[in-house]
Design an enzyme around this catalytic site. Structure first.
Site, PDB file in Angstrom:
ATOM      1  N   ASP A 103       0.510  -1.151   0.151  1.00 37.58           N
ATOM      2  CA  ASP A 103      -0.452   0.162   0.262  1.00 37.58           C
ATOM      3  C   ASP A 103       0.961   1.478  -0.091  1.00 37.58           C
ATOM      4  O   ASP A 103       1.338   1.444  -1.438  1.00 37.58           O
ATOM      5  CB  ASP A 103      -0.653   0.413   1.529  1.00 37.58           C
ATOM      6  CG  ASP A 103      -1.907   0.950   0.936  1.00 37.58           C
ATOM      7  OD1 ASP A 103      -2.129   2.103   0.455  1.00 37.58           O
ATOM      8  OD2 ASP A 103      -2.301   1.313   2.350  1.00 37.58           O
TER       9      ASP A 103
ATOM     10  N   LYS B  53      -1.689  -1.881  -4.477  1.00 33.08           N
ATOM     11  CA  LYS B  53      -2.307  -0.692  -4.729  1.00 33.08           C
ATOM     12  C   LYS B  53      -0.762   0.260  -4.695  1.00 33.08           C
ATOM     13  O   LYS B  53      -0.932   1.383  -3.836  1.00 33.08           O
ATOM     14  CB  LYS B  53      -2.643  -0.646  -2.799  1.00 33.08           C
ATOM     15  CG  LYS B  53      -4.537  -0.180  -2.883  1.00 33.08           C
ATOM     16  CD  LYS B  53      -5.283  -0.185  -1.706  1.00 33.08           C
ATOM     17  CE  LYS B  53      -4.669  -0.313  -0.504  1.00 33.08           C
ATOM     18  NZ  LYS B  53      -5.392  -0.510   0.356  1.00 33.08           N
TER      19      LYS B  53
HETATM   20  P1  IMP Z   1       2.523  -0.627   3.697  1.00 32.82           P
HETATM   21  O1  IMP Z   1       3.389  -0.379   4.719  1.00 32.82           O
HETATM   22  O2  IMP Z   1       1.476   0.904   3.672  1.00 32.82           O
HETATM   23  O3  IMP Z   1       2.533  -1.252   2.057  1.00 32.82           O
HETATM   24  O4  IMP Z   1       1.361  -2.228   4.182  1.00 32.82           O
HETATM   25  C1  IMP Z   1       1.396  -3.288   4.344  1.00 32.82           C
HETATM   26  C2  IMP Z   1       0.336  -3.369   4.985  1.00 32.82           C
HETATM   27  O5  IMP Z   1      -0.686  -3.387   5.677  1.00 32.82           O
HETATM   28  C3  IMP Z   1       0.242  -5.029   4.522  1.00 32.82           C
HETATM   29  O6  IMP Z   1       1.024  -5.829   5.022  1.00 32.82           O
HETATM   30  C4  IMP Z   1      -1.072  -5.073   5.350  1.00 32.82           C
HETATM   31  O7  IMP Z   1      -1.220  -5.654   6.103  1.00 32.82           O
HETATM   32  C5  IMP Z   1      -1.413  -3.570   5.767  1.00 32.82           C
HETATM   33  N1  IMP Z   1      -2.726  -2.871   4.318  1.00 32.82           N
HETATM   34  C6  IMP Z   1      -2.832  -2.386   3.575  1.00 32.82           C
HETATM   35  N2  IMP Z   1      -3.526  -2.358   2.872  1.00 32.82           N
HETATM   36  C7  IMP Z   1      -4.489  -2.933   3.496  1.00 32.82           C
HETATM   37  C8  IMP Z   1      -5.920  -3.275   2.973  1.00 32.82           C
HETATM   38  O8  IMP Z   1      -6.994  -2.795   2.465  1.00 32.82           O
HETATM   39  N3  IMP Z   1      -6.166  -4.445   4.111  1.00 32.82           N
HETATM   40  C9  IMP Z   1      -5.793  -4.829   4.777  1.00 32.82           C
HETATM   41  N4  IMP Z   1      -4.500  -4.279   5.096  1.00 32.82           N
HETATM   42  C10 IMP Z   1      -4.178  -3.947   4.650  1.00 32.82           C
END
Ligand code: IMP
Length: 180
Positions: A103, A131
């Site tokens: 994300d 995403k």
């Molecule tokens: P990032 O560090 O923001 O890239 O997020 C990574 C983590 O955020 C993932 O391993 C998920 O655990 C959580 N995450 C990100 N988007 C979602 C979502 O839409 N639903 C549930 N968990 C999410």
């Protein structure tokens, strides 16, 4: 019973199976002779990693690392916390991190840098979902199952407040569930 909380199914169980066949084949070709160390990031990686590794036809090892960046809400916090560290050394290993979703990119940016710092020969990422609209830190995973829009999704390992990880598909959670 869980389905009543889901607005829309985004990636079906059959589509996930097909994704794992495609990614497994690609990884098998790319890692010939490299004996990769596949590291799953808990807890979200569980169903995806289990399905993916069945499609990787190589000598490989698996490890798990506990990482948390959400603290019960629907947006990631800026601090990435290691809740369970690795049991094996990554030194001189070709590491493939298995993740449920990218994300903001913060989690994988931090973990990739950490594993390189610990002496991994290479670090790549395989993620079920990407995403890209959510990106805060520039990060491009090498292997992507499918790209999804900027919505909060659950299922197939992904949770809201630790629930819904057991759904066999990925779906958009009804807003009323997290606005309660
Ligand atoms: P990032 O560090 O923001 O890239 O997020 C990574 C983590 O955020 C993932 O391993 C998920 O655990 C959580 N995450 C990100 N988007 C979602 C979502 O839409 N639903 C549930 N968990 C999410």
């Amino acid at each position: 019973m869980l389905e009543k909380d889901i607005e829309k199914i985004l990636v079906s169980e059959k589509q996930i199976e097909e994704i794992c066949v495609r990614l497994g084949k690609q990884i098998t070709e790319d890692y010939q002779g490299k004996d990769p160390l596949i590291i799953g990031l808990l807890k979200g990686c569980m169903p995806f990693m289990a399905q993916l590794i069945k499609n990787i036809d190589l000598y490989c090892e698996i490890e798990l690392m506990g990482v948390s960046s959400y603290h019960g809400g629907i947006s990631s916090s800026s601090d990435v916390k290691i809740t369970k560290d690795l049991d094996a050394s990554v030194s001189h290993r070709h590491v493939l991190i298995a993740e449920d979703i990218v994300d903001t990119g913060k989690t994988l940016d931090v973990i990739t840098k950490l594993l390189l710092h610990r002496g991994a020969a290479s670090v790549e990422v395989v993620t079920l979902l990407d995403k890209p609209e959510g990106r805060i830190v520039p990060f491009t995973p090498k292997y992507v199952g499918t790209v999804i829009p900027k919505a909060f999704v659950v299922g197939y390992g992904l949770d809201y407040d630790e629930r819904y990880r057991n759904l066999p598909y990925v779906g958009i959670l009804k807003a009323e569930v997290y606005k309660k």
